[in-house]
Motif scaffolding. Structure first.
Motif: not given
Length: 404
Positions: A139-163
């Motif tokens: 998922l992080e790779d998908v978000l990076l390829r979409a040019d969302l940036g590393l910080e946003t990619a980490m935000r999304v994956t961390d939020a998913l993993a937490s719950g």
């Protein structure tokens, strides 16, 4: 830096600091621009007022009706989000034009390529798979390829993993979390453009690489300001392109704004100096100056922009009061470098993202916001005058994530 704590240690981004070189004394420019045609200025707000650019509601109507000049002066604010075309009356014999789609609908359609690519990629990752480390990495790779940036990619994956770690997760759930996290990144930079009219004229310098839509953005902004009751003068400071000068003159005619221009190849700083004088004489509330954007010769561009800033400072030490950069969404990661260059050279303090409807790389706006933390005042998703709208973090996040 990342605003959420995830299950694993991740790198942090670094905020770019603006560096402005020490100005050198500049002689008075000898160049004089062409004579400014006298154009009656509309009633304008009293000196010292602040004008705010308001955004539309989700239905497409302005959140606050645009008042007339007298009401605006009494209230101290002018809403300028309504489009010029909507107040133009058609001849009775002509067909009634079809109503424009609401802004949010046009925004969603403009970002459809970006959101569709994201949605399809996310669906591919979460087909019959539980949320584990491999899935999060994909998922992080998908978000990076979409040019969302590393910080946003980490935000999304961390939020998913937490719950949801170890559980089945649908693509729709991922899209909803993505919209929430993108909005958190964008909310701090979604600010209205405020014009402090204690400086009259309030000088807006528009910079950016050639082809990013500087001149069109200037015309659309002039239309919004004049409709809001402000008088505007335009300065054709891109003296190296005849097309830019002619295009600005056309916008001047459309908006009733006088245009200060000169011959092709004239000194841009001299043009800016004269434009300020003419705007002052005309009693204009706002002066918007176009500039060249030749990044292929950065040293020359830097010198020219620095000179324009110094020359304007001879009229008003605080000028230019607003420095807007137009950023073309189709350039993807190159846009990050462009913002860095113009921020250091011209002191950019606000962004306008253009051409979001022509690319699947609309996520670059999120990456720019996370890295540079500059206000995003407007976004554009079309060529018409009302296709430039004040930026809404919530609307953009929902549109690019593909959620209602």
């Amino acid at each position: 830096q990342s605003a959420t704590d995830g299950p694993s240690s991740r790198p942090r981004t670094t905020k770019l600091e603006s560096q402005t070189p020490e100005p050198e004394p500049e002689p008075e420019p000898e160049h004089k621009a062409e004579e400014l045609e006298a154009t009656p200025a509309p009633p304008s707000p009293a000196s010292g007022e602040k004008v705010r650019m308001r955004r539309r509601s989700a239905t497409g109507d302005p959140e606050v009706p645009s008042p007339d000049a007298a009401t605006a002066a009494a209230a101290g604010k002018i809403a300028v989000s309504k489009a010029v075309e909507r107040v133009e009356e058609k001849a009775p014999e002509q067909e009634t034009p079809q109503p424009r789609k609401p802004w949010f609908q046009r925004l969603r359609e403009g970002l459809s390529r970006s959101s569709r690519e994201l949605r399809d990629s996310i669906a591919g990752v979460f087909t019959k798979r539980k949320l584990d480390e491999d899935t999060l990495q994909d998922l992080e790779d998908v978000l990076l390829r979409a040019d969302l940036g590393l910080e946003t990619a980490m935000r999304v994956t961390d939020a998913l993993a937490s719950g949801r770690y170890g559980k089945d997760v649908s693509g729709e759930e991922v899209q909803a979390v993505m919209a929430e996290e993108i909005e958190k990144v964008l909310a701090p930079v979604a600010m209205p453009l405020e014009l402090d009219l204690s400086h009259k004229p309030h000088v807006i310098l528009v910079v950016g690489v050639n082809g990013t839509g500087k001149t069109t953005t200037i015309g659309k902004l002039a239309a919004k300001l004049t409709e809001g009751g402000l008088s505007v003068t335009l300065g054709a400071g891109d003296t190296f392109r005849a097309a830019a000068i002619e295009q600005l003159k056309i916008w001047g005619e459309r908006t009733g704004s006088p245009v200060v221009s000169s011959k092709l190849g004239a000194d841009a700083a001299g043009l800016a100096y004269d434009a300020y004088e003419k705007a002052k004489e005309a009693g204009s509330d706002v002066l918007i100056i176009d500039t060249a954007g030749r990044l292929q010769n950065k040293a020359e561009l830097m010198a020219e922009l620095e000179k324009i800033v110094r020359v304007l400072g001879k009229h008003d030490p605080d000028a230019p009061h607003t420095v807007l950069q137009t950023v073309d969404a189709t350039t993807g990661q190159n846009a990050l470098n462009q913002v860095e260059i113009f921020r250091n050279v011209a002191g950019v303090n606000g962004l306008v993202m253009t051409k979001l409807d022509g690319t699947a790389r609309g996520g670059i706006l999120v990456s720019i916001a996370a890295k540079h933390k500059l206000p995003v005042y407007f976004i554009g998703v079309g060529e018409q005058v009302d296709d430039l709208e004040p930026f809404s973090a919530s609307d953009f996040a929902k549109a690019i994530a593909g959620v209602a």
